[in-house]
Design an enzyme around this catalytic site. Structure first.
Site, PDB file in Angstrom:
ATOM      1  N   LYS A 188      45.066  13.277  -1.024  1.00  0.00           N
ATOM      2  CA  LYS A 188      44.757  13.231   0.404  1.00  0.00           C
ATOM      3  C   LYS A 188      43.306  12.787   0.592  1.00  0.00           C
ATOM      4  O   LYS A 188      42.371  13.544   0.360  1.00  0.00           O
ATOM      5  CB  LYS A 188      44.954  14.593   1.081  1.00  0.00           C
ATOM      6  CG  LYS A 188      44.972  14.427   2.591  1.00  0.00           C
ATOM      7  CD  LYS A 188      44.379  15.585   3.362  1.00  0.00           C
ATOM      8  CE  LYS A 188      42.892  15.614   3.456  1.00  0.00           C
ATOM      9  NZ  LYS A 188      42.255  14.581   4.305  1.00  0.00           N
ATOM     10  N   GLY A 241      34.221  17.985  -2.033  1.00  0.00           N
ATOM     11  CA  GLY A 241      33.908  18.180  -0.616  1.00  0.00           C
ATOM     12  C   GLY A 241      32.902  19.296  -0.463  1.00  0.00           C
ATOM     13  O   GLY A 241      32.147  19.596  -1.388  1.00  0.00           O
ATOM     14  N   SER A 242      32.882  19.897   0.702  1.00  0.00           N
ATOM     15  CA  SER A 242      31.840  20.883   0.990  1.00  0.00           C
ATOM     16  C   SER A 242      32.150  22.237   0.345  1.00  0.00           C
ATOM     17  O   SER A 242      33.300  22.541   0.032  1.00  0.00           O
ATOM     18  CB  SER A 242      31.703  21.057   2.502  1.00  0.00           C
ATOM     19  OG  SER A 242      32.929  21.520   3.019  1.00  0.00           O
ATOM     20  N   THR A 243      31.122  23.037   0.189  1.00  0.00           N
ATOM     21  CA  THR A 243      31.290  24.361  -0.412  1.00  0.00           C
ATOM     22  C   THR A 243      32.177  25.233   0.473  1.00  0.00           C
ATOM     23  O   THR A 243      33.024  25.987  -0.030  1.00  0.00           O
ATOM     24  CB  THR A 243      29.904  24.999  -0.638  1.00  0.00           C
ATOM     25  OG1 THR A 243      29.194  24.157  -1.559  1.00  0.00           O
ATOM     26  CG2 THR A 243      29.998  26.396  -1.218  1.00  0.00           C
ATOM     27  N   GLY A 246      35.605  24.280  -0.131  1.00  0.00           N
ATOM     28  CA  GLY A 246      35.907  24.694  -1.509  1.00  0.00           C
ATOM     29  C   GLY A 246      36.380  26.140  -1.565  1.00  0.00           C
ATOM     30  O   GLY A 246      37.327  26.474  -2.268  1.00  0.00           O
ATOM     31  N   GLU A 263      34.136  20.103  -6.913  1.00  0.00           N
ATOM     32  CA  GLU A 263      32.880  19.335  -6.857  1.00  0.00           C
ATOM     33  C   GLU A 263      32.331  19.491  -5.457  1.00  0.00           C
ATOM     34  O   GLU A 263      32.852  18.869  -4.523  1.00  0.00           O
ATOM     35  CB  GLU A 263      33.159  17.854  -7.131  1.00  0.00           C
ATOM     36  CG  GLU A 263      33.555  17.553  -8.541  1.00  0.00           C
ATOM     37  CD  GLU A 263      32.389  17.637  -9.496  1.00  0.00           C
ATOM     38  OE1 GLU A 263      32.633  17.685 -10.701  1.00  0.00           O
ATOM     39  OE2 GLU A 263      31.229  17.658  -9.038  1.00  0.00           O
ATOM     40  N   CYS A 297      26.391  13.874  -2.648  1.00  0.00           N
ATOM     41  CA  CYS A 297      26.319  15.298  -2.971  1.00  0.00           C
ATOM     42  C   CYS A 297      25.070  15.651  -3.786  1.00  0.00           C
ATOM     43  O   CYS A 297      24.505  16.716  -3.626  1.00  0.00           O
ATOM     44  CB  CYS A 297      27.570  15.698  -3.729  1.00  0.00           C
ATOM     45  SG  CYS A 297      27.941  14.561  -5.074  1.00  0.00           S
ATOM     46  N   GLU A 397      22.431  22.154   3.047  1.00  0.00           N
ATOM     47  CA  GLU A 397      22.770  20.745   2.821  1.00  0.00           C
ATOM     48  C   GLU A 397      22.887  20.037   4.177  1.00  0.00           C
ATOM     49  O   GLU A 397      23.693  20.432   5.017  1.00  0.00           O
ATOM     50  CB  GLU A 397      24.097  20.639   2.067  1.00  0.00           C
ATOM     51  CG  GLU A 397      24.420  19.205   1.699  1.00  0.00           C
ATOM     52  CD  GLU A 397      25.738  19.063   0.961  1.00  0.00           C
ATOM     53  OE1 GLU A 397      26.749  19.596   1.438  1.00  0.00           O
ATOM     54  OE2 GLU A 397      25.747  18.400  -0.089  1.00  0.00           O
TER      55      GLU A 397
HETATM   56  P1  NAP Z   1      34.823  18.514   3.647  1.00  0.00           P
HETATM   57  O1  NAP Z   1      34.794  18.735   5.101  1.00  0.00           O
HETATM   58  O2  NAP Z   1      34.871  19.682   2.745  1.00  0.00           O
HETATM   59  O3  NAP Z   1      36.069  17.540   3.385  1.00  0.00           O
HETATM   60  C1  NAP Z   1      36.436  17.110   2.110  1.00  0.00           C
HETATM   61  C2  NAP Z   1      37.940  16.909   2.082  1.00  0.00           C
HETATM   62  O4  NAP Z   1      38.591  18.156   2.272  1.00  0.00           O
HETATM   63  C3  NAP Z   1      38.451  16.001   3.189  1.00  0.00           C
HETATM   64  O5  NAP Z   1      39.530  15.239   2.695  1.00  0.00           O
HETATM   65  C4  NAP Z   1      38.922  17.004   4.222  1.00  0.00           C
HETATM   66  O6  NAP Z   1      39.873  16.456   5.104  1.00  0.00           O
HETATM   67  C5  NAP Z   1      39.506  18.072   3.341  1.00  0.00           C
HETATM   68  N1  NAP Z   1      39.629  19.387   3.949  1.00  0.00           N
HETATM   69  C6  NAP Z   1      38.971  19.900   5.010  1.00  0.00           C
HETATM   70  N2  NAP Z   1      39.388  21.167   5.273  1.00  0.00           N
HETATM   71  C7  NAP Z   1      40.340  21.457   4.358  1.00  0.00           C
HETATM   72  C8  NAP Z   1      41.144  22.605   4.091  1.00  0.00           C
HETATM   73  N3  NAP Z   1      41.056  23.714   4.819  1.00  0.00           N
HETATM   74  N4  NAP Z   1      42.012  22.555   3.055  1.00  0.00           N
HETATM   75  C9  NAP Z   1      42.110  21.462   2.284  1.00  0.00           C
HETATM   76  N5  NAP Z   1      41.384  20.338   2.503  1.00  0.00           N
HETATM   77  C10 NAP Z   1      40.494  20.335   3.517  1.00  0.00           C
HETATM   78  O7  NAP Z   1      33.596  17.664   3.168  1.00  0.00           O
HETATM   79  P2  NAP Z   1      32.980  16.405   3.897  1.00  0.00           P
HETATM   80  O8  NAP Z   1      32.091  16.901   4.960  1.00  0.00           O
HETATM   81  O9  NAP Z   1      34.029  15.438   4.238  1.00  0.00           O
HETATM   82  O10 NAP Z   1      32.155  15.778   2.696  1.00  0.00           O
HETATM   83  C11 NAP Z   1      30.860  16.099   2.467  1.00  0.00           C
HETATM   84  C12 NAP Z   1      30.731  17.236   1.473  1.00  0.00           C
HETATM   85  O11 NAP Z   1      31.284  16.859   0.229  1.00  0.00           O
HETATM   86  C13 NAP Z   1      29.293  17.571   1.181  1.00  0.00           C
HETATM   87  O12 NAP Z   1      29.151  18.971   1.122  1.00  0.00           O
HETATM   88  C14 NAP Z   1      29.058  16.972  -0.185  1.00  0.00           C
HETATM   89  O13 NAP Z   1      28.052  17.550  -0.911  1.00  0.00           O
HETATM   90  C15 NAP Z   1      30.379  17.134  -0.820  1.00  0.00           C
HETATM   91  N6  NAP Z   1      30.555  16.174  -1.908  1.00  0.00           N
HETATM   92  C16 NAP Z   1      30.469  16.629  -3.197  1.00  0.00           C
HETATM   93  C17 NAP Z   1      30.569  15.743  -4.252  1.00  0.00           C
HETATM   94  C18 NAP Z   1      30.456  16.213  -5.667  1.00  0.00           C
HETATM   95  O14 NAP Z   1      30.793  15.462  -6.570  1.00  0.00           O
HETATM   96  N7  NAP Z   1      29.983  17.422  -5.909  1.00  0.00           N
HETATM   97  C19 NAP Z   1      30.773  14.383  -4.006  1.00  0.00           C
HETATM   98  C20 NAP Z   1      30.846  13.958  -2.693  1.00  0.00           C
HETATM   99  C21 NAP Z   1      30.740  14.875  -1.645  1.00  0.00           C
HETATM  100  P3  NAP Z   1      39.444  15.749   6.500  1.00  0.00           P
HETATM  101  O15 NAP Z   1      38.009  15.398   6.414  1.00  0.00           O
HETATM  102  O16 NAP Z   1      40.324  14.565   6.566  1.00  0.00           O
HETATM  103  O17 NAP Z   1      39.747  16.717   7.585  1.00  0.00           O
END
Ligand code: NAP
Ligand code: MG
Length: 494
Positions: A188, A241-243, A246, A263, A297, A397
């Site tokens: 997804k 994605g975000s903590t 996570g 991650e 990230c 962050e």
């Molecule tokens: P996010 O809101 O956590 O979203 C990441 C993914 O998770 C998206 O596909 C999102 O879907 C999905 N998601 C959201 N809520 C969910 C739930 N309750 N259950 C399952 N999946 C769910 O993160 P973001 O704001 O898009 O991305 C930025 C974050 O990612 C930052 O914190 C960044 O540090 C982190 N990141 C980490 C790495 C690493 O390698 N450590 C790399 C890149 C980014 P939708 O957005 O489609 O709703």
């Protein structure tokens, strides 16, 4: 000015995209759709199926059936060949993929084009591993004659959930090892940036990935993502994605005790000593956050500078940041593209206000970009000087182009401040002194430390975090093992 026009991207000619389940391009069962925007213009460029739990259930059912079917009999050589065919197709189509990624999530073409090397290297890395998955014959001291061997088997159905800030990278950490090992995938992508994943999926089909092996369900995280994370027939979730999300994944996965790879976010330190090559360090420390407008990230958003050079170093960084050309990523001259969304722009603006309220000084930036770029979500590269590690801008962050420069007096203090964070993803050191460098490399609590550079990642080396940045290493020799399970056989021979 040379420019690649979004309208020239063949994939965008038909704008109502479908998702991919069981070898078919399909709409969501609900029939609902999501608009997807170009953050450089705020304009809708395509619509995506709004997949939800029903679509996830269908995709997982097919992925399970496929895992147990003909795909299980593919030989390592065949899986390696498949990855090599994918490699060649992706190589041939990379410029188009880069333009699509730029149009969908904003990063400049200079960046998305340059990701080609990493992506190709990564695919080939897993192709070479496909033929090296091996168990062991182990010694034993049992009475009688027993042969004890370990068989390595593909784990099963892998769910991938990835963010918008680099889908062309994040997808390979899941798809390439899954294909190398014989797993199946339900992926997804983020709803803000799914297009490059869908285009690459067309190439996977062209390369000969069998129906049902890779399934893509577009949709929102709170519905489709949550359903995937909770699904009782998914063996592993690879989440980037975000903590905060996570944590939800951890809870959702408890039902069937899925294996998890998390991650997550970061607030990485980048430490500059007075003896460093300051020109190089200033460029590296600035770009360590400004790349992708801080939407990485491991961005080095807390720059710790030895007090004796603080003022000079801030001036150098300001010189680097203020010279960056901001513009539509499709313009080949642009170095800084827009943020992903109006929401992200709002978040960054709020944090900058907060930094000022808490007493940091704006050395450069701190404004939304107007004029010709007013319709896009552009923000100027921003550097706070006079910040402290206690300020919210230094603790949370932001995921935007915002750096806090914080002075230190001794290596011990630098290390203490660097580690005074909930996160542990990356860290940087700039110094010519070997002992100082090694003290930092040993002391920084993070999955990666960069010395006299910031942010290089090689698929053969691996990458992963500690603390609230998550767990598990992607890439490197151990990653493939997380897509495997093992059976230890005790075979009585007498
Ligand atoms: P996010 O809101 O956590 O979203 C990441 C993914 O998770 C998206 O596909 C999102 O879907 C999905 N998601 C959201 N809520 C969910 C739930 N309750 N259950 C399952 N999946 C769910 O993160 P973001 O704001 O898009 O991305 C930025 C974050 O990612 C930052 O914190 C960044 O540090 C982190 N990141 C980490 C790495 C690493 O390698 N450590 C790399 C890149 C980014 P939708 O957005 O489609 O709703
Ligand atoms: Mg988009």
């Amino acid at each position: 000015m040379p420019e690649t026009n979004a309208a020239e991207i063949p994939f965008l000619r038909a704008s109502d995209k479908k998702m991919f389940i069981g070898g078919q391009w399909v709409d969501a069962a609900s029939g609902k759709r999501i608009d997807t925007l170009n953050p450089a213009t705020g304009k809708i460029i395509a619509t995506l199926p709004e997949g939800d739990a029903e679509d996830i259930n269908r995709a997982v059912r097919i992925a399970r059936r496929t895992f147990e079917g003909e795909w299980a009999r593919w030989k390592p050589y065949d899986r390696a060949r498949l990855l090599i065919r994918i490699h060649d197709l992706v190589e041939r189509h990379w410029d188009e993929i880069a333009a699509l990624e730029t149009t969908d999530m904003g990063a400049p073409l200079t960046r998305t084009r340059a990701l080609r090397t990493w992506v190709l290297h990564s695919i080939l890395y897993y192709a070479t591993q496909a033929q090296n998955i091996a168990g062991q014959t182990l010694p034993n001291s049992l009475p009688g004659d027993h042969l004890t061997i370990t068989l390595k088997k593909p784990l099963g159905v892998v769910g991938g959930i990835i963010p918008w800030n680099g889908p062309v990278i994040a997808m390979w950490w899941i798809i390439a090892p899954a294909l190398a090992t014989g797993c199946t995938v339900v992926l997804k992508p983020a709803e803000e940036a799914s297009l490059s994943v869908l285009r690459i999926t067309e190439l996977l089909v062209e390369a000969g990935v069998p129906d049902g092996v890779v399934n893509i369900v577009t949709g929102f995280g709170s519905t489709a993502g949550a359903a995937l994370a909770a699904h009782p027939d998914v063996d592993r979730i690879a989440f980037t994605g975000s903590t905060s999300t996570g944590r939800k994944i951890v809870e959702a996965s408890a039902g069937n005790l899925k294996r998890l790879h998390l991650e997550l976010g970061g607030k990485s330190p980048d430490i500059v000593f007075a003896d460093a090559d300051l020109e190089r360090a200033a460029k590296g420390a600035t770009m360590g956050t400004m790349n992708n407008s801080g939407q990485i990230c491991f961005s080095g958003t807390r720059v710790f500078v030895e007090r004796s050079i603080e003022q000079e170093f801030v001036e150098r960084m300001v010189g680097v940041a203020s010279a960056l050309r901001i513009g539509n990523g499709m313009d080949e001259q642009s170095q800084i593209g827009p943020l992903i969304s109006a929401k992200q722009l709002g978040t960054v603006s709020k944090y900058v206000e907060l930094g000022l309220e808490q007493g940091a000084t704006l050395a450069t930036g701190g404004t939304r970009v107007g004029g010709d770029l007013a319709e896009g979500y552009y923000y100027t590269p921003t550097i706070f000087s006079g910040a402290t590690n206690e300020m919210r801008v230094a603790r949370e962050e932001i995921f935007g182009p915002v750096i806090c420069v914080i002075p230190f007096d001794t290596p011990e203090e630098a290390l203490r401040l660097a580690n005074d964070t909930e996160y542990g993803l990356g860290g940087g050191v700039w110094s010519r002194d070997f002992n100082t460098v090694m003290q930092m490399v040993r002391g920084i609590q993070a999955g990666a430390v960069w010395v006299n550079n910031y942010g290089v990642i090689d698929p053969s080396v691996g990458f992963g975090g500690t603390k609230l940045s998550g767990y598990g290493i992607k890439g490197g020799p151990d990653h493939i093992g997380t897509f495997l399970t093992q059976t230890n056989a005790y075979i009585q021979m007498d």
